[in-house]
Design a protein around this motif. Sequence first.
Motif, PDB file in Angstrom:
ATOM      1  N   ILE A   1       0.836  -1.206   0.000  1.00 13.47           N
ATOM      2  CA  ILE A   1       0.000   0.000   0.000  1.00 13.47           C
ATOM      3  C   ILE A   1       0.868   1.251   0.000  1.00 13.47           C
ATOM      4  N   ARG A   2       1.882   1.275   0.848  1.00 16.22           N
ATOM      5  CA  ARG A   2       2.777   2.435   0.927  1.00 16.22           C
ATOM      6  C   ARG A   2       3.494   2.669  -0.406  1.00 16.22           C
ATOM      7  N   GLU A   3       4.003   1.586  -1.007  1.00 15.52           N
ATOM      8  CA  GLU A   3       4.714   1.716  -2.282  1.00 15.52           C
ATOM      9  C   GLU A   3       3.803   2.248  -3.387  1.00 15.52           C
ATOM     10  N   LYS A   4       2.583   1.757  -3.445  1.00 12.72           N
ATOM     11  CA  LYS A   4       1.631   2.218  -4.469  1.00 12.72           C
ATOM     12  C   LYS A   4       1.268   3.683  -4.221  1.00 12.72           C
ATOM     13  N   ARG A   5       1.030   4.036  -2.961  1.00  4.86           N
ATOM     14  CA  ARG A   5       0.696   5.424  -2.616  1.00  4.86           C
ATOM     15  C   ARG A   5       1.834   6.343  -3.032  1.00  4.86           C
ATOM     16  N   ASN A   6       3.062   5.963  -2.712  1.00  3.31           N
ATOM     17  CA  ASN A   6       4.227   6.776  -3.073  1.00  3.31           C
ATOM     18  C   ASN A   6       4.408   6.849  -4.587  1.00  3.31           C
ATOM     19  N   ALA A   7       4.174   5.752  -5.274  1.00  2.00           N
ATOM     20  CA  ALA A   7       4.303   5.735  -6.730  1.00  2.00           C
ATOM     21  C   ALA A   7       3.310   6.695  -7.391  1.00  2.00           C
TER      22      ALA A   7
ATOM     23  N   ARG B   1     -11.766   0.218   0.552  1.00  2.03           N
ATOM     24  CA  ARG B   1     -11.786   1.665   0.289  1.00  2.03           C
ATOM     25  C   ARG B   1     -10.396   2.162  -0.085  1.00  2.03           C
ATOM     26  N   ILE B   2      -9.373   1.687   0.605  1.00  2.00           N
ATOM     27  CA  ILE B   2      -7.994   2.075   0.284  1.00  2.00           C
ATOM     28  C   ILE B   2      -7.599   1.543  -1.089  1.00  2.00           C
TER      29      ILE B   2
ATOM     30  N   HIS C   1      -1.823   4.975   8.438  1.00  2.00           N
ATOM     31  CA  HIS C   1      -0.482   4.889   9.017  1.00  2.00           C
ATOM     32  C   HIS C   1      -0.267   3.519   9.670  1.00  2.00           C
ATOM     33  N   SER C   2      -1.226   3.077  10.458  1.00  2.00           N
ATOM     34  CA  SER C   2      -1.124   1.772  11.141  1.00  2.00           C
ATOM     35  C   SER C   2      -1.039   0.628  10.137  1.00  2.00           C
ATOM     36  N   ILE C   3      -1.870   0.684   9.104  1.00  2.00           N
ATOM     37  CA  ILE C   3      -1.871  -0.376   8.089  1.00  2.00           C
ATOM     38  C   ILE C   3      -0.518  -0.424   7.387  1.00  2.00           C
ATOM     39  N   GLU C   4       0.018   0.737   7.030  1.00  2.00           N
ATOM     40  CA  GLU C   4       1.309   0.774   6.339  1.00  2.00           C
ATOM     41  C   GLU C   4       2.440   0.249   7.217  1.00  2.00           C
ATOM     42  N   LEU C   5       2.290   0.341   8.530  1.00  2.00           N
ATOM     43  CA  LEU C   5       3.292  -0.200   9.452  1.00  2.00           C
ATOM     44  C   LEU C   5       3.057  -1.679   9.754  1.00  2.00           C
ATOM     45  N   GLY C   6       1.987  -2.233   9.198  1.00  2.00           N
ATOM     46  CA  GLY C   6       1.681  -3.646   9.429  1.00  2.00           C
ATOM     47  C   GLY C   6       1.054  -3.905  10.775  1.00  2.00           C
ATOM     48  N   LYS C   7       0.438  -2.885  11.347  1.00  2.00           N
ATOM     49  CA  LYS C   7      -0.182  -3.015  12.663  1.00  2.00           C
ATOM     50  C   LYS C   7      -1.700  -3.020  12.528  1.00  2.00           C
TER      51      LYS C   7
ATOM     52  N   GLY D   1       2.438   9.420  -5.974  1.00  5.53           N
ATOM     53  CA  GLY D   1       2.765  10.752  -5.488  1.00  5.53           C
ATOM     54  C   GLY D   1       1.786  11.272  -4.445  1.00  5.53           C
ATOM     55  N   LEU D   2       1.161  10.357  -3.708  1.00  7.17           N
ATOM     56  CA  LEU D   2       0.178  10.742  -2.699  1.00  7.17           C
ATOM     57  C   LEU D   2       0.783  10.728  -1.305  1.00  7.17           C
ATOM     58  N   LYS D   3       0.364  11.662  -0.488  1.00 10.02           N
ATOM     59  CA  LYS D   3       0.682  11.644   0.935  1.00 10.02           C
ATOM     60  C   LYS D   3      -0.411  10.840   1.632  1.00 10.02           C
ATOM     61  N   GLN D   4      -0.150  10.446   2.853  1.00  8.53           N
ATOM     62  CA  GLN D   4      -1.178   9.720   3.607  1.00  8.53           C
ATOM     63  C   GLN D   4      -2.449  10.554   3.725  1.00  8.53           C
ATOM     64  N   GLU D   5      -2.291  11.853   3.869  1.00  5.62           N
ATOM     65  CA  GLU D   5      -3.454  12.745   3.955  1.00  5.62           C
ATOM     66  C   GLU D   5      -4.283  12.689   2.671  1.00  5.62           C
ATOM     67  N   ASP D   6      -3.610  12.661   1.517  1.00  2.00           N
ATOM     68  CA  ASP D   6      -4.314  12.574   0.233  1.00  2.00           C
ATOM     69  C   ASP D   6      -5.100  11.270   0.141  1.00  2.00           C
ATOM     70  N   LEU D   7      -4.448  10.184   0.521  1.00  4.29           N
ATOM     71  CA  LEU D   7      -5.112   8.884   0.480  1.00  4.29           C
ATOM     72  C   LEU D   7      -6.293   8.862   1.434  1.00  4.29           C
ATOM     73  N   SER D   8      -6.137   9.492   2.578  1.00  7.06           N
ATOM     74  CA  SER D   8      -7.219   9.568   3.546  1.00  7.06           C
ATOM     75  C   SER D   8      -8.438  10.277   2.948  1.00  7.06           C
ATOM     76  N   LEU D   9      -8.192  11.391   2.295  1.00  7.26           N
ATOM     77  CA  LEU D   9      -9.282  12.153   1.682  1.00  7.26           C
ATOM     78  C   LEU D   9      -9.947  11.372   0.552  1.00  7.26           C
ATOM     79  N   GLN D  10      -9.152  10.696  -0.259  1.00  5.10           N
ATOM     80  CA  GLN D  10      -9.698   9.949  -1.395  1.00  5.10           C
ATOM     81  C   GLN D  10     -10.449   8.699  -0.979  1.00  5.10           C
ATOM     82  N   SER D  11     -10.000   8.067   0.104  1.00  4.23           N
ATOM     83  CA  SER D  11     -10.595   6.801   0.519  1.00  4.23           C
ATOM     84  C   SER D  11     -11.641   6.951   1.620  1.00  4.23           C
ATOM     85  N   GLY D  12     -11.574   8.061   2.352  1.00  7.95           N
ATOM     86  CA  GLY D  12     -12.473   8.225   3.488  1.00  7.95           C
ATOM     87  C   GLY D  12     -12.024   7.456   4.717  1.00  7.95           C
TER      88      GLY D  12
END
Length: 71
Positions: free
Chosen positions: A10-16, A52-53, A36-42, A18-29
């Motif tokens: 998820i983190r690699e795709k988001r970075n590819a 949604r993500i 952040h927790s999901i990207e850390l594997g928690k 050019g999205l910040k976590q905030e952008d992904l949050s807005l787009q996915s709800g």
Amino acid sequence: MDLHVFGQIIREKRNALGLKQEDLSLQSGVAIKTIHSIELGKGNPAIKTIIRIFDALSLDLLIVAAKTAKK
């Protein structure tokens, strides 16, 4: 499924994209803290949260699940 690998994908795709976590949050709800927790594997995200993500990132759940199963 290895949640660390899952989060890394998820983190690699988001970075590819050019999205910040905030952008992904807005787009996915989905809350930034959850992303952040999901990207850390928690945590243990609900399937609706994952979908949604994935929709926001144009990822296919079956393909990612297959990748994480192989690692």
